[in-house]
Design an enzyme around this catalytic site. Sequence first.
Site: not given
Ligand code: AR6
Length: 519
Positions: A295, A313-314
């Site tokens: 996650d 995550e959401e």
């Molecule tokens: N499977 C594989 N890759 C994925 C998936 C999935 N289901 N969904 C998204 N991606 P991000 P962060 C890829 O932005 O930067 C939330 O608000 C996709 O390319 O969710 O760690 C949390 O609560 C996406 O751009 O993660 C935190 O506050 C990339 O993974 C914050 O976001 C990153 O996904 C975390 O942000």
Amino acid sequence: DLWREDDTLVCALRDLKRLPECDIKLGDLQFSKTNVILIDVVVFNSRIGLLPQEGRDVWHSTFVKMPNSPESFIVKPGIRSPSQVKRWDLISKQLKALAKKSEVDVERVEKAIMSYNPKYEKQWSFEGLAKFVKCIPKGENDSCALFPKIAALALKLPEHVKKAIPLLQSGQTASITLSQIQIACLLANAFFCTFPHRNTSKPNSEYSSYPTINFSSLFGNWSNRKREKLRAIMHYFRVVTDEKTEPKGLVTFERRHLKQKDIPNWRSCKEKLHKLHVASHGCIETEGTGMLQVDFAASVIGGGVLGTGLVQEEILFLINPELIVSRLFTQKLEDNECLIITGSQQFSCYSGFGDSFEWAGPNEDTLKRDEWRRLQRQIVAIDALNFKHRSEQYHMGKVIRELNKAYCGFKKHGHNEPDIATGKWGCGAFNGDPQLKALVQLMAAAKAKRGLAFFTFMDDKLKCDLEQMYSLLVREEVTVEKLYEHVENYCDEQRSHRGSHVDLFEFIRKTLRPSKSLL
Ligand code: AR6
């Protein structure tokens, strides 16, 4: 392409280990001081059924303050002087009135919620929920009939949860195991905003280092995002309030704190890289079924699930709404901590991402259950650093923090554990460098002796580059300590102005194969 030398050394997805094959022997369900179980263990182990564990309310800073606690009061303004009413008396009176009806409208729901949250009269809005009920397609439009059922479920709190729920506080390694119906009942209370002391997260307030749990923030400002979120949430309640589909298993939430003595010295890790599979199609929760699924969390677990956030995550929390209950008891994660959730059910399907996210209907969860009747789904929440400016991440202090965070999530706690499904952790909302984050996760997985399935989420270039980088590193027998050194040199170069603008993979390739880079 200068990179392409021999065949790639990445493995196939089927070469990675998944839960059903791992066959972990759990033995009887057992509680301890740090493994709290909210159901009756003796009854459970003798397979008679599922009963709540007896216990008593504890109104204390280390336990969840329950809406039905005899110590919780609401101050009601009176004509002469304010009076105190027991919180649960007021709540149950309101919810009983709703539960009696076959349908209630949003106005009635609002009136009930505001009656025991009078302080928020001017702050909370139910505009979003009202519009939702108006706009939803016919076949699915049963919200007004669902509200009474959710109220009835919330009312059962004193029957379902009898033992005090400890908070999973920072610095602890501890777990809470509870039944899916207990979770549903707690979430029904969150829906009706009954949890005391949880409506403000202002600095210095009692729960400022905890996520919010009452759903008030889901009901306000209307947007397409809200609509889709509410569809997923209402669907969850549709399933759990129906006797025919009510889930019958357990879920465990475990906070893990990596002790100082277990923090690796990355500078002297002799491990070689473990298995890697890279895919540009597919995603963690589907193709990674049965693996430890990452996650991409916020330190405040669940991030913006109850607000406007709608990224990885959401979305995960909306399709597996049981995850939301972690917000009730999980204090903000520290640098060397993670949360592992075992057994949550996927109730919904979805399509899209962010603004294009759509609830795509019910999901029949076909996973098997383990000996503790938990669905064989394991999710690890690890929060990456949020970089305002991309350049901030090229400091070894930051890299070490990410290595330790990933390692805390990946570290095995038994022999036969599944491999890990991950992807661009920290590289979307949090602005990380996908190449650096991929190597960080590879290093942490190597130390934990686990394979990685890496889903690039349609990023074909990253897939190619990562496969080639990995193959080169394996061919050159680069160990974690060596890789650490390369990353360190890259960071040095990024910060000094002599730095050329090459990316991390190109930099490492040039170091390992200097002759080729001259071509
Ligand atoms: N499977 C594989 N890759 C994925 C998936 C999935 N289901 N969904 C998204 N991606 P991000 P962060 C890829 O932005 O930067 C939330 O608000 C996709 O390319 O969710 O760690 C949390 O609560 C996406 O751009 O993660 C935190 O506050 C990339 O993974 C914050 O976001 C990153 O996904 C975390 O942000």
